[in-house]
Design a protein around this motif. Sequence first.
Motif, PDB file in Angstrom:
ATOM      1  N   THR A  40      -5.851  -7.894 -14.379  1.00  0.00           N
ATOM      2  CA  THR A  40      -6.121  -8.492 -13.064  1.00  0.00           C
ATOM      3  C   THR A  40      -6.311  -7.368 -12.060  1.00  0.00           C
ATOM      4  O   THR A  40      -5.721  -6.292 -12.200  1.00  0.00           O
ATOM      5  CB  THR A  40      -4.957  -9.385 -12.590  1.00  0.00           C
ATOM      6  OG1 THR A  40      -3.787  -8.578 -12.401  1.00  0.00           O
ATOM      7  CG2 THR A  40      -4.660 -10.482 -13.606  1.00  0.00           C
ATOM      8  N   TRP A  41      -7.134  -7.621 -11.060  1.00  0.00           N
ATOM      9  CA  TRP A  41      -7.349  -6.594 -10.034  1.00  0.00           C
ATOM     10  C   TRP A  41      -6.085  -6.362  -9.221  1.00  0.00           C
ATOM     11  O   TRP A  41      -5.813  -5.236  -8.794  1.00  0.00           O
ATOM     12  CB  TRP A  41      -8.489  -7.010  -9.111  1.00  0.00           C
ATOM     13  CG  TRP A  41      -9.817  -7.104  -9.788  1.00  0.00           C
ATOM     14  CD1 TRP A  41     -10.169  -6.521 -10.978  1.00  0.00           C
ATOM     15  CD2 TRP A  41     -10.963  -7.801  -9.332  1.00  0.00           C
ATOM     16  NE1 TRP A  41     -11.477  -6.823 -11.280  1.00  0.00           N
ATOM     17  CE2 TRP A  41     -11.992  -7.610 -10.289  1.00  0.00           C
ATOM     18  CE3 TRP A  41     -11.232  -8.580  -8.206  1.00  0.00           C
ATOM     19  CZ2 TRP A  41     -13.260  -8.172 -10.138  1.00  0.00           C
ATOM     20  CZ3 TRP A  41     -12.492  -9.137  -8.056  1.00  0.00           C
ATOM     21  CH2 TRP A  41     -13.493  -8.922  -9.008  1.00  0.00           C
ATOM     22  N   SER A  42      -5.301  -7.418  -9.011  1.00  0.00           N
ATOM     23  CA  SER A  42      -4.079  -7.255  -8.222  1.00  0.00           C
ATOM     24  C   SER A  42      -3.090  -6.334  -8.917  1.00  0.00           C
ATOM     25  O   SER A  42      -2.412  -5.529  -8.273  1.00  0.00           O
ATOM     26  CB  SER A  42      -3.430  -8.619  -7.951  1.00  0.00           C
ATOM     27  OG  SER A  42      -3.121  -9.286  -9.149  1.00  0.00           O
ATOM     28  N   SER A  43      -3.007  -6.420 -10.253  1.00  0.00           N
ATOM     29  CA  SER A  43      -2.086  -5.537 -10.974  1.00  0.00           C
ATOM     30  C   SER A  43      -2.603  -4.102 -10.977  1.00  0.00           C
ATOM     31  O   SER A  43      -1.816  -3.150 -10.888  1.00  0.00           O
ATOM     32  CB  SER A  43      -1.864  -6.033 -12.405  1.00  0.00           C
ATOM     33  OG  SER A  43      -3.068  -6.078 -13.144  1.00  0.00           O
ATOM     34  N   ALA A  44      -3.916  -3.921 -11.046  1.00  0.00           N
ATOM     35  CA  ALA A  44      -4.482  -2.573 -10.966  1.00  0.00           C
ATOM     36  C   ALA A  44      -4.195  -1.972  -9.593  1.00  0.00           C
ATOM     37  O   ALA A  44      -3.800  -0.803  -9.474  1.00  0.00           O
ATOM     38  CB  ALA A  44      -5.986  -2.624 -11.213  1.00  0.00           C
ATOM     39  N   GLU A  45      -4.382  -2.778  -8.566  1.00  0.00           N
ATOM     40  CA  GLU A  45      -4.088  -2.340  -7.205  1.00  0.00           C
ATOM     41  C   GLU A  45      -2.620  -1.956  -7.061  1.00  0.00           C
ATOM     42  O   GLU A  45      -2.287  -0.924  -6.459  1.00  0.00           O
ATOM     43  CB  GLU A  45      -4.430  -3.472  -6.241  1.00  0.00           C
ATOM     44  CG  GLU A  45      -4.061  -3.215  -4.805  1.00  0.00           C
ATOM     45  CD  GLU A  45      -4.087  -4.494  -3.997  1.00  0.00           C
ATOM     46  OE1 GLU A  45      -5.090  -4.712  -3.313  1.00  0.00           O
ATOM     47  OE2 GLU A  45      -3.111  -5.273  -4.051  1.00  0.00           O
ATOM     48  N   LEU A  50       1.574   2.429  -6.720  1.00  0.00           N
ATOM     49  CA  LEU A  50       2.817   3.011  -7.227  1.00  0.00           C
ATOM     50  C   LEU A  50       2.619   4.412  -7.802  1.00  0.00           C
ATOM     51  O   LEU A  50       3.564   5.031  -8.287  1.00  0.00           O
ATOM     52  CB  LEU A  50       3.400   2.100  -8.314  1.00  0.00           C
ATOM     53  CG  LEU A  50       3.887   0.725  -7.838  1.00  0.00           C
ATOM     54  CD1 LEU A  50       4.145  -0.182  -9.036  1.00  0.00           C
ATOM     55  CD2 LEU A  50       5.137   0.866  -6.977  1.00  0.00           C
ATOM     56  N   GLY A  51       1.376   4.904  -7.753  1.00  0.00           N
ATOM     57  CA  GLY A  51       1.091   6.233  -8.288  1.00  0.00           C
ATOM     58  C   GLY A  51       0.828   6.238  -9.774  1.00  0.00           C
ATOM     59  O   GLY A  51       0.847   7.296 -10.414  1.00  0.00           O
ATOM     60  N   ILE A  52       0.561   5.059 -10.352  1.00  0.00           N
ATOM     61  CA  ILE A  52       0.267   4.936 -11.781  1.00  0.00           C
ATOM     62  C   ILE A  52      -1.198   4.563 -11.954  1.00  0.00           C
ATOM     63  O   ILE A  52      -1.654   3.556 -11.408  1.00  0.00           O
ATOM     64  CB  ILE A  52       1.142   3.847 -12.445  1.00  0.00           C
ATOM     65  CG1 ILE A  52       2.626   4.149 -12.278  1.00  0.00           C
ATOM     66  CG2 ILE A  52       0.763   3.674 -13.910  1.00  0.00           C
ATOM     67  CD1 ILE A  52       3.108   5.335 -13.058  1.00  0.00           C
ATOM     68  N   VAL A 143       7.208  -0.172 -14.982  1.00  0.00           N
ATOM     69  CA  VAL A 143       6.735   1.213 -15.118  1.00  0.00           C
ATOM     70  C   VAL A 143       7.731   2.213 -14.531  1.00  0.00           C
ATOM     71  O   VAL A 143       7.387   3.383 -14.312  1.00  0.00           O
ATOM     72  CB  VAL A 143       5.345   1.387 -14.451  1.00  0.00           C
ATOM     73  CG1 VAL A 143       4.298   0.544 -15.171  1.00  0.00           C
ATOM     74  CG2 VAL A 143       5.393   1.038 -12.962  1.00  0.00           C
ATOM     75  N   GLY A 144       8.950   1.754 -14.277  1.00  0.00           N
ATOM     76  CA  GLY A 144       9.992   2.661 -13.793  1.00  0.00           C
ATOM     77  C   GLY A 144       9.781   3.156 -12.376  1.00  0.00           C
ATOM     78  O   GLY A 144      10.151   4.286 -12.038  1.00  0.00           O
ATOM     79  N   LYS A 145       9.228   2.298 -11.511  1.00  0.00           N
ATOM     80  CA  LYS A 145       8.926   2.714 -10.132  1.00  0.00           C
ATOM     81  C   LYS A 145       9.537   1.763  -9.102  1.00  0.00           C
ATOM     82  O   LYS A 145       8.965   1.559  -8.026  1.00  0.00           O
ATOM     83  CB  LYS A 145       7.401   2.772  -9.943  1.00  0.00           C
ATOM     84  CG  LYS A 145       6.687   3.865 -10.720  1.00  0.00           C
ATOM     85  CD  LYS A 145       6.891   5.226 -10.066  1.00  0.00           C
ATOM     86  CE  LYS A 145       6.052   6.302 -10.724  1.00  0.00           C
ATOM     87  NZ  LYS A 145       6.174   7.597 -10.023  1.00  0.00           N
ATOM     88  N   THR A 146      10.695   1.218  -9.403  1.00  0.00           N
ATOM     89  CA  THR A 146      11.304   0.239  -8.508  1.00  0.00           C
ATOM     90  C   THR A 146      11.579   0.803  -7.121  1.00  0.00           C
ATOM     91  O   THR A 146      11.270   0.175  -6.096  1.00  0.00           O
ATOM     92  CB  THR A 146      12.606  -0.308  -9.117  1.00  0.00           C
ATOM     93  OG1 THR A 146      12.295  -1.000 -10.332  1.00  0.00           O
ATOM     94  CG2 THR A 146      13.284  -1.275  -8.156  1.00  0.00           C
ATOM     95  N   GLU A 147      12.166   1.980  -7.058  1.00  0.00           N
ATOM     96  CA  GLU A 147      12.484   2.564  -5.759  1.00  0.00           C
ATOM     97  C   GLU A 147      11.215   2.895  -4.972  1.00  0.00           C
ATOM     98  O   GLU A 147      11.175   2.744  -3.744  1.00  0.00           O
ATOM     99  CB  GLU A 147      13.353   3.815  -5.939  1.00  0.00           C
ATOM    100  CG  GLU A 147      14.736   3.519  -6.491  1.00  0.00           C
ATOM    101  CD  GLU A 147      15.475   2.463  -5.681  1.00  0.00           C
ATOM    102  OE1 GLU A 147      15.497   2.583  -4.431  1.00  0.00           O
ATOM    103  OE2 GLU A 147      16.012   1.505  -6.287  1.00  0.00           O
ATOM    104  N   SER A 276      -2.428  -7.673  -4.320  1.00  0.00           N
ATOM    105  CA  SER A 276      -1.018  -7.329  -4.390  1.00  0.00           C
ATOM    106  C   SER A 276      -0.539  -6.871  -3.004  1.00  0.00           C
ATOM    107  O   SER A 276      -1.156  -7.166  -1.988  1.00  0.00           O
ATOM    108  CB  SER A 276      -0.800  -6.233  -5.438  1.00  0.00           C
ATOM    109  OG  SER A 276       0.559  -5.952  -5.620  1.00  0.00           O
ATOM    110  N   ALA A 277       0.571  -6.140  -2.993  1.00  0.00           N
ATOM    111  CA  ALA A 277       1.196  -5.738  -1.731  1.00  0.00           C
ATOM    112  C   ALA A 277       0.266  -4.905  -0.853  1.00  0.00           C
ATOM    113  O   ALA A 277       0.277  -5.036   0.381  1.00  0.00           O
ATOM    114  CB  ALA A 277       2.479  -4.961  -2.029  1.00  0.00           C
ATOM    115  N   SER A 278      -0.549  -4.052  -1.454  1.00  0.00           N
ATOM    116  CA  SER A 278      -1.456  -3.201  -0.678  1.00  0.00           C
ATOM    117  C   SER A 278      -2.527  -4.012   0.033  1.00  0.00           C
ATOM    118  O   SER A 278      -2.974  -3.649   1.126  1.00  0.00           O
ATOM    119  CB  SER A 278      -2.107  -2.155  -1.580  1.00  0.00           C
ATOM    120  OG  SER A 278      -1.154  -1.240  -2.067  1.00  0.00           O
ATOM    121  N   SER A 279      -2.956  -5.107  -0.585  1.00  0.00           N
ATOM    122  CA  SER A 279      -3.971  -5.950   0.040  1.00  0.00           C
ATOM    123  C   SER A 279      -3.463  -6.575   1.325  1.00  0.00           C
ATOM    124  O   SER A 279      -4.225  -6.769   2.280  1.00  0.00           O
ATOM    125  CB  SER A 279      -4.413  -7.062  -0.929  1.00  0.00           C
ATOM    126  OG  SER A 279      -5.309  -6.578  -1.893  1.00  0.00           O
TER     127      SER A 279
END
Length: 297
Positions: A40-45, A50-52, A143-147, A276-279
């Motif tokens: 999904t585009w939202s997950s890519a975004e 998140l820097g991934i 992906v280990g990026k919660t913080e 996602s959040a960035s949108s």
Amino acid sequence: MARIKSFFLLFIISILALPSAVYAEESVSSPSAKRVVALTWSSAEALLALGITPIGIADRQGYNDWVKEPQLPTNVVNVGTRAEPNLEKIHALQPDLIVSSSRRNVDLSSIVDAQVLTLDTFNAQHDNGQAIDRHFLEIAKAVGKTETAKLVLKQRDAQINTWKQKLEQHFADGIPKVTLVHFLNTTTAAVYGENSSVEYALSKLGISPAIPTQNTAYGVTHVPLKQLSSVGSQVLIYIRPFVEEQKLFSSVLWKHMPFVKQKHFLTIEPCWTFGSASSIERIAKVTTNALLAMDNQ
């Protein structure tokens, strides 16, 4: 551009026809995923925020046309369409995580040796704005990026609050009501209203809708063009692209819209309204910039 118009029309029609049943989300266990395919585009975004960098994405050209930010690196592999991902390409990438939508009927975990995070973000049965942020945190956990995700959300909301204060200063008599639309053709508009990501972004800016709508799974309502006149002297914002905009905006009906006469019709460049959040931040940003550029009449 004709491809873009056809794509958006089919996309809007298809999502409004989808069932709104509640789907279960599959939890992802540690260790943190490193090789991720986004269907999904939202997950890519979300991953990019998140820097991934995902190793694969479904319909990368569509992401570039509609989402745009964060920019997708050129080395991300296209793995087919979102409706029909290429399982052979996905398998060849050897992902350890695939992020998918609950609207997809393919059982990916039985075909590809990878964990699958399935998200049901847009649904009439819940608050989509809250779901967007909650699922952003779910992806981050995988992906280990919660913080990092918590910080992204905190900074986003702080930035939007700054824009809200600027709008309040600009509009001394109160921020006008605003509705955002896409045009499907010269007679029909897709209005973003209750339960949309647009409503979530605008509410954070302290903006109320110029056209009240009913709750839907994606927060989108199709209305006849003439119904847009109900905006009155408030503000209508059009999200590009629409290939027939010159034909529409030169029509007699359009020129007689009250918000057009009062120069309360604004245009913004593409921003993804199912993201996602960035949108949420991008929608708030482009809306603020458009309103601040408008004459305060």
